[in-house]
Design an enzyme around this catalytic site. Sequence first.
Site, PDB file in Angstrom:
ATOM      1  CG  ASP A 196      35.058  44.741  39.207  1.00 52.22           C
ATOM      2  OD1 ASP A 196      36.168  44.549  39.759  1.00 52.22           O
ATOM      3  OD2 ASP A 196      34.518  45.860  39.135  1.00 52.22           O
ATOM      4  CG  HIS A 222      42.996  37.991  42.095  1.00 56.75           C
ATOM      5  ND1 HIS A 222      42.000  38.745  41.548  1.00 56.75           N
ATOM      6  CD2 HIS A 222      43.963  38.877  42.475  1.00 56.75           C
ATOM      7  CE1 HIS A 222      42.334  40.029  41.582  1.00 56.75           C
ATOM      8  NE2 HIS A 222      43.525  40.130  42.154  1.00 56.75           N
ATOM      9  CG  LEU A 280      32.149  27.838  25.840  1.00 54.87           C
ATOM     10  CD1 LEU A 280      31.113  28.899  25.481  1.00 54.87           C
ATOM     11  CD2 LEU A 280      32.248  27.730  27.359  1.00 54.87           C
TER      12      LEU A 280
HETATM   13  C1  FPP Z   1      38.778  41.959  39.085  1.00 52.84           C
HETATM   14  O1  FPP Z   1      38.651  42.032  40.477  1.00 52.84           O
HETATM   15  C2  FPP Z   1      39.423  40.714  38.658  1.00 52.84           C
HETATM   16  C3  FPP Z   1      40.628  40.642  38.032  1.00 52.84           C
HETATM   17  C4  FPP Z   1      41.444  41.803  37.698  1.00 52.84           C
HETATM   18  C5  FPP Z   1      41.228  39.350  37.647  1.00 52.84           C
HETATM   19  C6  FPP Z   1      40.305  38.247  37.272  1.00 52.84           C
HETATM   20  C7  FPP Z   1      41.016  36.978  37.438  1.00 52.84           C
HETATM   21  C8  FPP Z   1      40.497  35.845  37.920  1.00 52.84           C
HETATM   22  C9  FPP Z   1      39.076  35.656  38.245  1.00 52.84           C
HETATM   23  C10 FPP Z   1      41.371  34.682  38.189  1.00 52.84           C
HETATM   24  C11 FPP Z   1      42.087  34.055  37.050  1.00 52.84           C
HETATM   25  C12 FPP Z   1      41.326  33.929  35.800  1.00 52.84           C
HETATM   26  C13 FPP Z   1      41.312  32.879  34.969  1.00 52.84           C
HETATM   27  C14 FPP Z   1      40.618  33.027  33.669  1.00 52.84           C
HETATM   28  C15 FPP Z   1      41.897  31.575  35.271  1.00 52.84           C
HETATM   29  P1  FPP Z   1      39.370  43.231  41.244  1.00 52.84           P
HETATM   30  O2  FPP Z   1      40.689  42.735  41.726  1.00 52.84           O
HETATM   31  O3  FPP Z   1      39.432  44.434  40.375  1.00 52.84           O
HETATM   32  O4  FPP Z   1      38.387  43.458  42.442  1.00 52.84           O
HETATM   33  P2  FPP Z   1      38.080  44.839  43.212  1.00 52.84           P
HETATM   34  O5  FPP Z   1      37.458  45.764  42.194  1.00 52.84           O
HETATM   35  O6  FPP Z   1      37.100  44.422  44.270  1.00 52.84           O
HETATM   36  O7  FPP Z   1      39.368  45.332  43.763  1.00 52.84           O
END
Ligand code: FPP
Length: 257
Positions: free
Chosen positions: A21, A38, A132
């Site tokens: 997050d 992201h 893993l």
């Molecule tokens: C949360 O941050 C993150 C996500 C919803 C997406 C996670 C995805 C990645 C790390 C990239 C792709 C993943 C892989 C496995 C290749 P948020 O957008 O909710 O952040 P915020 O709470 O600060 O708005």
Amino acid sequence: MELKEQINRKKLPVHVAVIMDGNGRWAKRQGFTRVKGHEKGVGAVRDTVEAAAELGIKYMTMYAFSTENWNRPKYEIDALMKLLVRSIHDEMKTLMDNNIRLEAIGDLKSLPVKSQRELKKAIQTTSVNTGLTLILALSYSSRWEIVEAAREIAGKVAAGKLKPEKIDIHTVTASLTTTDFPDPEFLIRTSGEYRISNFLLWQIAYAELYFTPVLWPDFTKEEFFKAILEFQHRERRFGLTSEQINGLEVKKKHKTT
Ligand code: FPP
């Protein structure tokens, strides 16, 4: 001594779950669009997965896209799906070099066809690996999963294949998408939020929870090692008393020596 060297390899969690997050907040702080957050988050995924593989952790589940994430702006959903396809494609060498087996849980049929195809290919190619197991939670939410399990169990009862009084913890566990994996003992959430957000609710019944203010794109191998060290300092009691647990430890020691 470096953090990694301080970790007791005999007391590793078998399964670590991660709520990644803070990508959006990271991007906002740098004056970038959310998508940049992201993109930077992919680097943190690579580092964390490598760190887990280096330690010899057997399973890691990462919350990459929740059922609720479908409600985000279309441009962000599209970008996340593209990023997923690209990352899986680009990280195949890392997965193979580190003996990592890829798996996925969630409503995978709801993903774009291209994402489904790339995912399926990567799961097949890495199925020979024995290190893993990296489980991506995609279009996943715990409530969705529990409803699906309830449907499956109800179907068996309706068909006369299962008696209601025979339903127990194992019946439910076996109907979840995680049936092939042990329950996580450790859950990490980044970005200073103290929530579970519909992630593995059944499976984390006895997991230790770890919350860090670090935003996901800034999460590093060192941060992961720090979290594992914290896990090793926790006393896991499973509803027993501290004295009972310590008694069990003494018995175990006598048995093995
Ligand atoms: C949360 O941050 C993150 C996500 C919803 C997406 C996670 C995805 C990645 C790390 C990239 C792709 C993943 C892989 C496995 C290749 P948020 O957008 O909710 O952040 P915020 O709470 O600060 O708005």
